[in-house]
Write a protein that holds these residues in place. Structure first.
Motif, short mmCIF file in Angstrom:
data_model
loop_
_atom_site.label_atom_id
_atom_site.label_comp_id
_atom_site.label_asym_id
_atom_site.label_seq_id
_atom_site.Cartn_x
_atom_site.Cartn_y
_atom_site.Cartn_z
N TYR A 1 -0.84 7.23 8.30
CA TYR A 1 -1.70 6.32 7.50
C TYR A 1 -1.91 6.70 6.00
N SER A 2 -2.24 8.00 5.93
CA SER A 2 -2.06 8.68 4.35
C SER A 2 -0.93 8.21 3.60
N GLU A 3 0.33 8.33 4.12
CA GLU A 3 1.46 8.22 3.50
C GLU A 3 1.64 6.71 3.12
N ILE A 4 1.17 5.85 3.95
CA ILE A 4 1.17 4.23 3.96
C ILE A 4 0.47 3.97 2.66
N ALA A 5 -1.05 4.61 2.71
CA ALA A 5 -1.98 4.53 1.70
C ALA A 5 -1.34 4.62 0.25
N SER A 6 -0.68 5.81 0.37
CA SER A 6 -0.28 6.40 -0.95
C SER A 6 1.01 5.43 -1.44
N ASP A 7 1.82 4.87 -0.53
CA ASP A 7 2.97 4.13 -1.00
C ASP A 7 2.48 2.56 -1.27
N LEU A 8 1.27 2.23 -0.69
CA LEU A 8 0.82 0.89 -0.95
C LEU A 8 -0.26 0.89 -2.01
N LYS B 1 -8.71 3.91 4.78
CA LYS B 1 -9.62 2.87 5.63
C LYS B 1 -8.89 1.48 5.32
N ALA B 2 -8.13 1.12 4.29
CA ALA B 2 -7.65 -0.16 4.08
C ALA B 2 -6.55 -0.26 5.05
N VAL B 3 -5.57 0.90 5.38
CA VAL B 3 -4.52 0.92 6.11
C VAL B 3 -5.13 0.77 7.45
N GLU B 4 -5.91 1.48 7.85
CA GLU B 4 -6.53 1.41 9.01
C GLU B 4 -6.85 -0.17 9.42
#
Length: 171
Positions: free
Chosen positions: A140-147, A152-155
């Motif tokens: 989730y943290s990697e996705i959050a960084s990429d996006l 929390k938004a990724v979750e």
């Protein structure tokens, strides 16, 4: 060794290493977002070309964000009026079908079609986060960084995607 006024990004060895580390993830990001592999490969290459052309003004620590922004903007400009369609094909050659009943094979194919249709029907934000997590195996943290969003938004995006998929597939 680059001159003192030049960014590390302009060093060919550093750039080459950065390219090898990031090209697949960038290509997959664009593919998941816009549903066209050829387009994704072209846009990913173009993003790295632009990074190389502007390497002196882009520090290495901002290079990842730079290529994602360039690739995303380029894709949005190219596909402004097209509907995003995501198609996947699974290779069943490795599946030993001699032990499977025809009914099972038919049900499996129908389920696959239903699942792909349900994934296509997700909104773009949910689909991108969901596929980055499930296909790329990103945290989730990697996705959050990429996006460029919060964890929390990724979750929430992945949670809503799962709810939507369950509802549409009737599991």
């Amino acid at each position: 060794m680059p001159p003192k006024n030049q960014s590390d990004t302009c060093d060919e060895i550093i750039f080459s290493t950065f390219f090898k580390d990031q090209i697949k993830a960038l290509r997959n990001f664009i593919f998941y977002k816009f549903g066209n592999l050829d387009h994704a490969e072209d846009v990913a290459q173009e993003a790295f070309v632009k990074l190389w052309q502007n390497c002196s003004s882009v520090p290495l620590e901002k290079a990842k964000s730079y290529i994602y922004t360039i690739a995303n903007n380029s894709s949005l400009n190219k596909i402004a009026h097209e509907k995003v369609v995501l198609k996947y094909e699974k290779n069943f050659k490795s599946l030993d079908q001699t032990n499977e009943s025809p009914e099972y094979i038919l049900e499996e194919k129908q389920f696959q079609v239903k699942l792909l249709k349900a994934i296509e029907n997700l909104n773009e934000k949910q689909r991108v986060a969901f596929l980055m997590h499930r296909i790329d195996g990103k945290k989730y943290s990697e996705i959050a960084s990429d996006l460029n969003i919060s964890v929390k938004a990724v979750e929430k995006r992945i949670h809503l995607a799962l709810l939507s998929l369950r509802k549409e597939i009737d599991l």
